[in-house]
Design an enzyme around this catalytic site. Structure first.
Site, PDB file in Angstrom:
ATOM      1  N   ARG A  52       0.796  -1.225   0.000  1.00 49.63           N
ATOM      2  CA  ARG A  52       0.000   0.000   0.000  1.00 49.63           C
ATOM      3  C   ARG A  52       0.826   1.270   0.000  1.00 49.63           C
ATOM      4  NH1 ARG A  52      -2.932  -3.892   1.943  1.00 49.63           N
ATOM      5  NH2 ARG A  52      -0.994  -4.389   2.952  1.00 49.63           N
ATOM      6  N   THR A  53       1.787   1.342   0.920  1.00 44.84           N
ATOM      7  CA  THR A  53       2.490   2.612   1.099  1.00 44.84           C
ATOM      8  C   THR A  53       3.260   2.982  -0.168  1.00 44.84           C
ATOM      9  OG1 THR A  53       2.665   2.119   3.445  1.00 44.84           O
ATOM     10  CG2 THR A  53       4.065   3.891   2.601  1.00 44.84           C
ATOM     11  N   LYS A  82      25.751  -4.617  -1.397  1.00 41.11           N
ATOM     12  CA  LYS A  82      27.190  -4.635  -1.674  1.00 41.11           C
ATOM     13  C   LYS A  82      27.968  -3.934  -0.572  1.00 41.11           C
ATOM     14  CE  LYS A  82      26.340  -4.155  -6.648  1.00 41.11           C
ATOM     15  NZ  LYS A  82      26.535  -3.231  -7.772  1.00 41.11           N
ATOM     16  N   ARG A 103      11.529   3.865   3.294  1.00 41.75           N
ATOM     17  CA  ARG A 103      11.140   2.911   4.353  1.00 41.75           C
ATOM     18  C   ARG A 103      12.406   2.170   4.754  1.00 41.75           C
ATOM     19  NH1 ARG A 103       5.988  -1.020   4.524  1.00 41.75           N
ATOM     20  NH2 ARG A 103       5.101   0.978   5.150  1.00 41.75           N
ATOM     21  N   HIS A 131       5.261   5.912  11.526  1.00 43.51           N
ATOM     22  CA  HIS A 131       4.745   5.823  10.158  1.00 43.51           C
ATOM     23  C   HIS A 131       3.760   6.986   9.991  1.00 43.51           C
ATOM     24  CE1 HIS A 131       3.611   4.301   6.379  1.00 43.51           C
ATOM     25  NE2 HIS A 131       3.247   3.069   6.681  1.00 43.51           N
TER      26      HIS A 131
HETATM   27  C1  NCD Z   1       1.911  -0.923   8.281  1.00 46.66           C
HETATM   28  C2  NCD Z   1       3.414  -0.759   8.425  1.00 46.66           C
HETATM   29  O1  NCD Z   1       4.160  -0.992   7.467  1.00 46.66           O
HETATM   30  O2  NCD Z   1       3.799  -0.360   9.515  1.00 46.66           O
HETATM   31  N1  NCD Z   1       1.519  -1.191   6.966  1.00 46.66           N
HETATM   32  C3  NCD Z   1       1.197  -0.142   6.159  1.00 46.66           C
HETATM   33  O3  NCD Z   1       2.040   0.670   5.829  1.00 46.66           O
HETATM   34  N2  NCD Z   1      -0.091   0.005   5.818  1.00 46.66           N
HETATM   35  C4  NCD Z   1       1.325  -1.875   9.237  1.00 46.66           C
HETATM   36  C5  NCD Z   1       1.882  -3.260   9.315  1.00 46.66           C
HETATM   37  O4  NCD Z   1       2.758  -3.648   8.531  1.00 46.66           O
HETATM   38  O5  NCD Z   1       1.419  -3.992  10.195  1.00 46.66           O
END
Ligand code: NCD
Length: 304
Positions: A52-53, A82, A103, A131
């Site tokens: 999703r993100t 590497k 991320r 997040h």
């Molecule tokens: C979340 C995350 O990555 O923290 N997912 C997301 O971005 N919707 C929640 C999760 O992974 O549990």
């Protein structure tokens, strides 16, 4: 409104949220310029899995006329494998792009990167830290569904490692009318630094393991999965897996007008047979991620 780096919920005040949410609502109605970010390039660098993100950020950029470059499994496929440092990687990627969505598996990574990067950095999840963009879409969804702030918000599951609730609860401190209830096994309760933050803000919150009791009083039930990847041993993970779940039986005890949320992915926290219940809004919530991220990108480039 101009945002630069986004690494924590604590960077936002109420008036900024009002502006972001107003912009998000406009975009959701289709009211936006499709060429707003023409000539801008967004890089997404993801060292942890995501559906999703990453895809909603990329879709957001494309819908605003911008372009995207991406490495979706940076731990394995970028030069990190590497031995390249994150700092060197960023130094290079920023010369190819105008904004970086990152991320990373280490808490604080985005904030650190933002301290030396020359382009804006957006935290798309930093280990068990925060997040913030997920929490923004969560909050937007709550206010879209609930037209008042006198609410009881229950956050349920792995609250120790679950970064979405770390950011969400920080945002909620901006609304003193909101009562927060954290429902977790004691070993997975909120981290001490968050507890201290909440206390310093004078937030109204409670911590409990009594899921059944909370279901009867919550206006918002925000479920989260046990964060398997943060556990060193599988046995401990298994111990908590399935501790708090929603199914046909217990949703009957929920208020009629309550809403059920989840940042997704779900594992077994919400039985799919309640997806059709009008209170289940997690897919709609995920969809709002696109609009929120469009609004954030627009404001980063000073287009709001
Ligand atoms: C979340 C995350 O990555 O923290 N997912 C997301 O971005 N919707 C929640 C999760 O992974 O549990």
């Amino acid at each position: 409104m101009k945002l630069k780096n986004i690494f924590s919920a604590t960077q936002f005040d109420k008036s900024t949220l009002v502006k972001i949410f107003a912009k998000t609502a406009e975009i959701k109605k289709g009211d936006f310029n499709k060429n707003l970010l023409k000539d801008k390039i967004m890089a997404t660098i993801f060292y942890e899995p995501s559906t999703r993100t990453r895809l909603s950020f990329e879709s957001a950029m494309l819908r605003l006329g911008g372009s995207v470059i991406s490495t979706e499994n940076a731990r394995q496929f970028s030069s990190a494998s590497k031995g390249e440092t994150l700092e060197d990687t960023i130094r290079i990627v920023q010369s190819y792009s105008d904004v970086i969505v990152l991320r990373h598996f280490e808490k604080g990574a985005s904030q650190l990167v933002a301290s030396y990067a020359t382009v804006p950095i957006i935290n798309a999840g930093d280990g068990d830290g925060e997040h913030p963009t997920q929490a923004l879409l969560d909050l937007f969804t709550i206010f879209e569904k609930k037209h008042q702030k006198k609410l009881t918000v229950a956050m349920v599951g792995d609250l120790k490692y679950g970064r979405t609730i770390h950011s969400l609860s920080k945002f909620l401190t901006l609304y003193p009318e909101i009562r927060m209830i954290f429902v977790a096994p004691s070993k997975l309760s909120i981290p001490d630094d968050l507890r201290i933050f909440l206390k310093n803000k004078g937030a109204k919150y409670e911590e409990t393991e009594d899921f059944a009791k909370i279901l009867k009083i919550a206006d918002v039930v925000y479920m989260t999965r046990i964060q398997k990847e943060r556990f060193n041993d599988h046995k401990t993970y298994k111990k908590y897996f399935g501790k708090f779940t929603l199914s046909n039986e217990n949703i009957n005890t929920l208020k009629r007008e309550a809403i059920i949320m989840h940042p997704l992915p779900r594992v077994n926290e919400i039985n799919p047979n309640i997806d059709k219940d009008p209170r289940s809004i997690y897919f709609e919530q995920a969809k709002n991620g696109l609009y929120i991220r469009m609004a954030l990108l627009a404001s980063i480039f000073d287009k709001v």
